[in-house]
Design a protein around this motif. Structure first.
Motif, PDB file in Angstrom:
ATOM      1  N   LEU A  30       0.834  -1.202   0.000  1.00 49.14           N
ATOM      2  CA  LEU A  30       0.000   0.000   0.000  1.00 49.14           C
ATOM      3  C   LEU A  30       0.865   1.248   0.000  1.00 49.14           C
ATOM      4  O   LEU A  30       0.389   2.352   0.294  1.00 49.14           O
ATOM      5  N   SER A  31       2.129   1.103  -0.328  1.00 49.24           N
ATOM      6  CA  SER A  31       3.078   2.212  -0.214  1.00 49.24           C
ATOM      7  C   SER A  31       2.782   3.313  -1.234  1.00 49.24           C
ATOM      8  O   SER A  31       2.084   3.099  -2.224  1.00 49.24           O
ATOM      9  N   GLU A  32       3.347   4.489  -0.947  1.00 46.22           N
ATOM     10  CA  GLU A  32       3.278   5.644  -1.849  1.00 46.22           C
ATOM     11  C   GLU A  32       1.834   6.022  -2.184  1.00 46.22           C
ATOM     12  O   GLU A  32       1.415   6.070  -3.332  1.00 46.22           O
ATOM     13  N   ASN A  33       1.041   6.247  -1.141  1.00 46.10           N
ATOM     14  CA  ASN A  33      -0.296   6.779  -1.279  1.00 46.10           C
ATOM     15  C   ASN A  33      -0.472   7.914  -0.274  1.00 46.10           C
ATOM     16  O   ASN A  33       0.520   8.471   0.214  1.00 46.10           O
ATOM     17  N   HIS A  34      -1.697   8.298   0.056  1.00 47.00           N
ATOM     18  CA  HIS A  34      -1.978   9.343   1.050  1.00 47.00           C
ATOM     19  C   HIS A  34      -2.817   8.777   2.179  1.00 47.00           C
ATOM     20  O   HIS A  34      -3.698   9.446   2.722  1.00 47.00           O
ATOM     21  N   LEU A  35      -2.568   7.534   2.546  1.00 49.32           N
ATOM     22  CA  LEU A  35      -3.318   6.880   3.609  1.00 49.32           C
ATOM     23  C   LEU A  35      -2.945   7.471   4.954  1.00 49.32           C
ATOM     24  O   LEU A  35      -1.818   7.962   5.155  1.00 49.32           O
ATOM     25  N   SER A  36      -3.883   7.404   5.895  1.00 51.11           N
ATOM     26  CA  SER A  36      -3.664   8.015   7.210  1.00 51.11           C
ATOM     27  C   SER A  36      -4.217   7.117   8.297  1.00 51.11           C
ATOM     28  O   SER A  36      -4.889   6.112   8.031  1.00 51.11           O
ATOM     29  N   GLY A  37      -3.908   7.479   9.531  1.00 51.63           N
ATOM     30  CA  GLY A  37      -4.399   6.729  10.679  1.00 51.63           C
ATOM     31  C   GLY A  37      -3.495   5.568  11.037  1.00 51.63           C
ATOM     32  O   GLY A  37      -2.385   5.411  10.536  1.00 51.63           O
ATOM     33  N   ALA A  38      -4.016   4.763  11.945  1.00 55.14           N
ATOM     34  CA  ALA A  38      -3.234   3.639  12.461  1.00 55.14           C
ATOM     35  C   ALA A  38      -3.337   2.418  11.550  1.00 55.14           C
ATOM     36  O   ALA A  38      -4.372   2.163  10.939  1.00 55.14           O
ATOM     37  N   ILE A  39      -2.233   1.688  11.457  1.00 61.20           N
ATOM     38  CA  ILE A  39      -2.214   0.444  10.680  1.00 61.20           C
ATOM     39  C   ILE A  39      -2.869  -0.654  11.511  1.00 61.20           C
ATOM     40  O   ILE A  39      -2.481  -0.877  12.671  1.00 61.20           O
ATOM     41  N   PRO A  40      -3.879  -1.342  10.967  1.00 60.00           N
ATOM     42  CA  PRO A  40      -4.544  -2.399  11.744  1.00 60.00           C
ATOM     43  C   PRO A  40      -3.569  -3.511  12.119  1.00 60.00           C
ATOM     44  O   PRO A  40      -2.548  -3.733  11.456  1.00 60.00           O
ATOM     45  N   HIS A  41      -3.907  -4.226  13.182  1.00 59.13           N
ATOM     46  CA  HIS A  41      -3.105  -5.364  13.624  1.00 59.13           C
ATOM     47  C   HIS A  41      -3.981  -6.609  13.677  1.00 59.13           C
ATOM     48  O   HIS A  41      -5.204  -6.534  13.760  1.00 59.13           O
ATOM     49  N   GLY A  42      -3.327  -7.759  13.635  1.00 57.85           N
ATOM     50  CA  GLY A  42      -4.031  -9.025  13.681  1.00 57.85           C
ATOM     51  C   GLY A  42      -4.001  -9.714  12.332  1.00 57.85           C
ATOM     52  O   GLY A  42      -3.841  -9.083  11.280  1.00 57.85           O
ATOM     53  N   GLY A  43      -4.155 -11.053  12.340  1.00 62.47           N
ATOM     54  CA  GLY A  43      -4.170 -11.829  11.108  1.00 62.47           C
ATOM     55  C   GLY A  43      -2.865 -11.695  10.348  1.00 62.47           C
ATOM     56  O   GLY A  43      -1.778 -11.580  10.914  1.00 62.47           O
ATOM     57  N   GLN A  44      -2.960 -11.644   9.036  1.00 63.89           N
ATOM     58  CA  GLN A  44      -1.783 -11.550   8.192  1.00 63.89           C
ATOM     59  C   GLN A  44      -1.070 -10.202   8.321  1.00 63.89           C
ATOM     60  O   GLN A  44       0.111 -10.098   7.964  1.00 63.89           O
ATOM     61  N   PHE A  45      -1.755  -9.193   8.818  1.00 64.40           N
ATOM     62  CA  PHE A  45      -1.130  -7.877   8.929  1.00 64.40           C
ATOM     63  C   PHE A  45       0.091  -7.900   9.856  1.00 64.40           C
ATOM     64  O   PHE A  45       0.978  -7.067   9.739  1.00 64.40           O
ATOM     65  N   ASP A  46       0.126  -8.844  10.780  1.00 67.12           N
ATOM     66  CA  ASP A  46       1.263  -8.924  11.699  1.00 67.12           C
ATOM     67  C   ASP A  46       2.505  -9.485  11.013  1.00 67.12           C
ATOM     68  O   ASP A  46       3.577  -9.516  11.615  1.00 67.12           O
ATOM     69  N   THR A  47       2.366  -9.959   9.761  1.00 70.68           N
ATOM     70  CA  THR A  47       3.514 -10.529   9.044  1.00 70.68           C
ATOM     71  C   THR A  47       4.116  -9.556   8.045  1.00 70.68           C
ATOM     72  O   THR A  47       5.166  -9.845   7.476  1.00 70.68           O
ATOM     73  N   PHE A  48       3.464  -8.414   7.781  1.00 64.69           N
ATOM     74  CA  PHE A  48       3.936  -7.497   6.759  1.00 64.69           C
ATOM     75  C   PHE A  48       4.990  -6.545   7.320  1.00 64.69           C
ATOM     76  O   PHE A  48       4.881  -6.081   8.463  1.00 64.69           O
ATOM     77  N   SER A  49       6.016  -6.239   6.490  1.00 61.01           N
ATOM     78  CA  SER A  49       7.091  -5.330   6.909  1.00 61.01           C
ATOM     79  C   SER A  49       6.686  -3.889   6.608  1.00 61.01           C
ATOM     80  O   SER A  49       5.660  -3.616   5.982  1.00 61.01           O
ATOM     81  N   ASN A  50       7.557  -2.953   7.028  1.00 62.01           N
ATOM     82  CA  ASN A  50       7.250  -1.535   6.818  1.00 62.01           C
ATOM     83  C   ASN A  50       7.253  -1.170   5.337  1.00 62.01           C
ATOM     84  O   ASN A  50       6.695  -0.146   4.936  1.00 62.01           O
ATOM     85  N   ASP A  51       7.874  -2.009   4.461  1.00 56.78           N
ATOM     86  CA  ASP A  51       7.868  -1.727   3.031  1.00 56.78           C
ATOM     87  C   ASP A  51       6.455  -1.680   2.467  1.00 56.78           C
ATOM     88  O   ASP A  51       6.217  -1.049   1.430  1.00 56.78           O
ATOM     89  N   SER A  52       5.539  -2.385   3.117  1.00 51.70           N
ATOM     90  CA  SER A  52       4.164  -2.415   2.629  1.00 51.70           C
ATOM     91  C   SER A  52       3.444  -1.091   2.828  1.00 51.70           C
ATOM     92  O   SER A  52       2.390  -0.866   2.224  1.00 51.70           O
ATOM     93  N   PHE A  53       4.000  -0.188   3.672  1.00 50.51           N
ATOM     94  CA  PHE A  53       3.271   1.023   4.050  1.00 50.51           C
ATOM     95  C   PHE A  53       4.078   2.304   3.846  1.00 50.51           C
ATOM     96  O   PHE A  53       3.571   3.393   4.134  1.00 50.51           O
TER      97      PHE A  53
END
Length: 851
Positions: A747-770
């Motif tokens: 989801l990198s290089e966008n204008h997303l805001s707020g907190a990154i959700p946690h739980g499920g597969q999201f706990d496996t993604f690195s900071n490169d995804s955001f």
């Protein structure tokens, strides 16, 4: 004065009275009347025109009738008369002298009547090849004179009646190809005269009992193939020393082949294929000196091929494929001078082909595919008059011998080896060639142009994954079905005849990964039979010919990685079978709009339009009927009934995953994908994409999409999601954490805001995804979230207890009091506008947080 035993006299009198009606009522006239009565219930009985009440005096000359000296019917043979009807109206009691009954090869239906047991003099009964169903009546055990019984090729079900064991004079019993179930009756041990027993093609179960084999010593033929027998092959099989034919194939037999099999010294045909037999082939197999056919394929046999197999000098067909045999091919195999078919493929054999194989001068088929054989092909192989040669998937090297070009060669498969050099031009002498597969080798030079002239039979040509150069030969024969020249260095243009020859049968044209150029010729209207058209990674230019709309059977269309320039071919949405569409990395432009139709892209499941210049919004109806992608329960796959396509061509497609290109094979039932990345699309991402439940890969990166990420919670099979390098805004929905198969996220290089959700597969993604979203916070990013940026938790009203409701009511009560008090203060101080603005700001924050 004689003294009579009154009870005995009474018994004899009653017996006489009971049988007297048979002789009183049975006569040639009554037999003829019974036959006519049955004939009147039949359809298509014109062949029995002589059966008439007006012709009773000529009964013995009726069609199919033979009489005994007393003028009574003794034989009835109406086989092959195309009769339709049932046996329900046959009065078997009316034929006391009937010894022979043959009604085979008709269309008789219904069940076998119980009354058949009254024909007690029958010695021969043949009802095979009809449409009879139901069970075999137990009354058949009353036919104690029966010597031959054939009920094969019907639809009989249930178990074999044990009463059949009462027919102790049986020498031939055939129940082949029905739906009989259960074990072999124990009473079959009474059939001590049985010589031919055919029980194959049923659903018989249980084990092959040694008790039965002990009694069947007169057997010459035993066929129990295509059933579900289990257990081992008993060693007592060696007692059947009169056997000439043994077929136990396609069962669930396990264990080893008993060494006692070598005692069957009269055996001519041995079929044990398609079981779970293991262990080695016993050396005693060499004692079967009269053996002509040996089928042991599709088992788990291991060890080496015993050299004793060379003793089977009468053998003409040897099939050992699909086992785990290892070691070398024994040179003793060269003693099988009558061998015409040899199949050792799909094993673990190594070493070279023994030169002694050159002694097999009658050999027509040599199949050694899928082993670990090495070396070059020596004179002993290519001097044989082989018609079918299969050496694929080994480690053979060297050049292809020139002498293989013989007129009678119709099958040549040398794929997946290390052959080098050029294709010898003498191969063009193989004018009967049907299949030529030299793919996945190190062959070079040009493809002989004369191969394109093998027009009489050539249907399948696979020369892919070599190093061929030069131009394409003109493979425009009317019989060509599969032409795969992919992954070479071929240049030039496409032969026009491939597209303009109205009688060509070409189904698969795969030329990807070459250096071809020019434009794609227009296809002659209504002549196209293509199912696969792949020219990916060449240098083609121009537009896509609209005449491809005539290819109604087209399933795979891959024009990716060329230099083609055109607008989106909107006519493709109407191709009824199209499943894979790849236009990646060309110069296509414009929007994706097309005329509204009822079912656009009704079967599409892989679409790659990436790296082009498409622009504008994504129209909703573009995705409205991706049925396979929208139905996670539907079994998907390429729709082909052509056995040649399934056997000789495996479709593949290249997909971009994590920025890397992967060639995915077995795409027939795995992948569903949409890749629209690296274009100029803008506007919002249509919400309907979230309804594509079976979609596994979605890539919309490097575009100009705006707005929020649509709800994707229904995409339960999604594995890869790339929305990077767009202008998406808002929060990342917590619902994405429910995508349990999601392994790749960007989801990198966008204008997303707020907190990154946690739980499920999201706990496996690195900071490169955001990365590149300045207003995102929380792990895995280093930026911490403020309290008002933390994600709101989902309210769960299920199972709320009494204490929870107390807290809710207290909250509502407190809120009501505070609200009234605040309202009083605001309106009494005459400053309601400032308060309204405050409330609107809070409301907007809440909206932004939940979106």
């Amino acid at each position: 004065m004689a003294i009579f035993n009154k009870p005995l006299v009474l018994v004899l009198f009653l017996v006489f009275i009971s049988i007297l009606p048979l002789y009183i009522t049975s006569s040639p006239t009554t037999e003829g009347e019974a036959l006519v009565k049955w004939k009147d219930t039949l359809f298509n009985s014109s062949s029995l025109h002589s059966w008439s009440l007006n012709n009773l005096s000529n009964l013995c000359n009726w069609t199919g009738i033979t009489c005994n000296p007393a003028g009574m019917v003794s034989e009835l043979d109406i086989s092959g008369q195309r009769l339709s009807g049932t046996l329900a109206h046959v009065n078997f009691s009316s034929f006391p002298s009937l010894t022979y009954l043959n009604m085979s090869d008709n269309y008789l239906s219904g069940s076998i009547p119980v009354d058949i047991g009254n024909a007690t003099q029958l010695q021969y009964l043949d009802l095979n090849n009809n449409n009879l169903h139901g069970n075999i009546p137990s009354s058949i055990g009353q036919l104690t004179e029966l010597q031959q019984l054939d009920l094969s090729f019907n639809y009989l079900n249930s178990s074999i009646p044990p009463e059949l064991g009462l027919c102790t004079k049986l020498s031939v019993l055939s129940l082949y190809n029905n739906f009989l179930t259960g074990p072999l009756p124990y009473s079959f041990s009474n059939l001590t005269r049985i010589s031919r027993l055919y029980l194959g093609g049923n659903n018989l179960s249980g084990e092959l009992s040694p008790h039965l084999l002990n009694k069947w010593t007169e057997l010459t033929s035993l066929d129990i193939s295509y059933n579900t027998l289990s257990g081992n092959i008993p060693s007592e099989i060696g007692m059947l020393t009169n056997l000439t034919f043994l077929d136990l194939s396609k069962n669930h037999l396990k264990g080893t082949i008993p060494r006692e099999i070598g005692k069957l010294n009269k055996l001519q045909g041995l079929f044990l294929l398609g079981n779970h037999l293991e262990g080695s082939i016993p050396a005693t197999i060499g004692d079967l000196a009269k053996l002509e056919i040996l089928y042991l394929e599709f088992n788990n046999l291991s060890g080496t091929i015993p050299p004793e197999i060379g003793n089977l000098t009468l053998l003409y067909s040897l099939h050992l494929y699909n086992n785990q045999l290892n070691g070398t091919i024994p040179p003793e195999i060269g003693r099988l001078i009558n061998l015409t078919y040899l199949d050792l493929s799909n094993n673990q054999l190594n070493g070279i082909i023994p030169p002694e194989i050159g002694n097999l001068t009658l050999l027509l088929s040599l199949l050694l595919d899928n082993n670990q054989l090495t070396g070059e092909l020596h004179d002993s192989v290519y001097h044989l008059t082989i018609l079918k040669l299969g050496l694929s998937s080994n480690r053979f090297s060297g050049s292809i011998p020139p002498d293989f070009g013989r007129p009678n060669l119709f099958y040549m498969a040398l794929a997946r080896n290390n052959f080098s050099g050029e294709i010898p031009p003498t191969l063009c002498k193989a004018t009967s060639l049907w299949i030529l597969d030299l793919s996945s080798n190190e062959l070079n030079g040009s493809i002989p142009s004369c191969l394109g002239n093998l027009s009489s039979n050539l249907q399948i040509v696979k020369l892919s994954k070599n190093q061929f150069k030069g131009t394409l030969p003109t493979f425009c024969t009317t019989n060509i079905v599969i032409l795969d020249l992919s992954s070479n260095m071929l240049g030039g243009s496409l032969p026009h005849c491939l597209f303009t020859n109205t009688s060509i049968n070409l189904n698969i044209l795969d030329l990807h990964d070459n250096q071809l150029q020019g434009t794609i010729p227009q296809i002659t209207a209504n002549s196209c039979k293509l199912t696969t058209f792949n020219i990916n990674n060449n240098h083609f230019q121009g537009s896509i010919p609209s005449a491809l709309a005539n290819c109604k059977q087209l399933q795979i269309l891959d024009f990716g990685n060329n230099k083609m320039k055109d607008s989106f071919p909107s006519w493709m949405v109407a191709l009824p079978e199209l499943q894979i569409l790849v236009l990646r990395s060309n110069r296509f432009q414009g929007n994706l709009k097309f005329k509204k139709m009822e079912h656009p892209f009704s079967k599409l499941r892989i679409m790659d339009l990436s790296h082009n210049q498409f622009n504008g919004n994504l129209p909703i109806n573009f995705f409205d009927n991706f049925k396979l992608m929208g139905n996670s329960d539907q079994n998907i796959g390429l729709n082909t009934t052509d056995r040649r396509q399934r056997s000789y061509y495996e479709a593949s497609v290249s997909l971009i995953i994590k920025g890397m290109e992967f060639e995915v094979k077995r795409i027939l039932n795995i992948y569903t994908s949409i890749d629209l990345s690296s274009n100029k699309f803008d506007g919002r991402v249509p919400q309907i994409i979230g309804e594509l439940k079976s979609l596994r890969l979605l890539n919309l990166s490097h575009n100009s999409f705006t707005g929020h990420i649509p709800s994707l919670k229904n995409m339960s099979t999604l594995e890869s999601l790339d929305l990077s390098s767009n202008q998406l805004a808002g929060n990342i929905s917590w619902q994405l954490t429910g995508l349990t198969f999601l392994s790749t996220l960007n989801l990198s290089e966008n204008h997303l805001s707020g907190a990154i959700p946690h739980g499920g597969q999201f706990d496996t993604f690195s900071n490169d995804s955001f990365l590149g979203n300045l207003d995102l916070c929380g792990g895995p990013l280093t930026k911490q979230c403020k309290d008002d940026e933390l994600p709101a938790e989902e309210v769960d009203t299920v199972g709320v207890g009494w204490f929870d409701w107390q807290m809710i009511l207290i909250g509502y009560g407190s809120g009501l009091v505070c609200g009234l008090s605040t309202g009083y203060l605001v309106f009494t101080t005459f400053k309601p506008l400032r308060f309204v603005i405050f409330i609107e700001r809070v409301q907007q924050k809440l909206v932004d947080r939940y979106n």
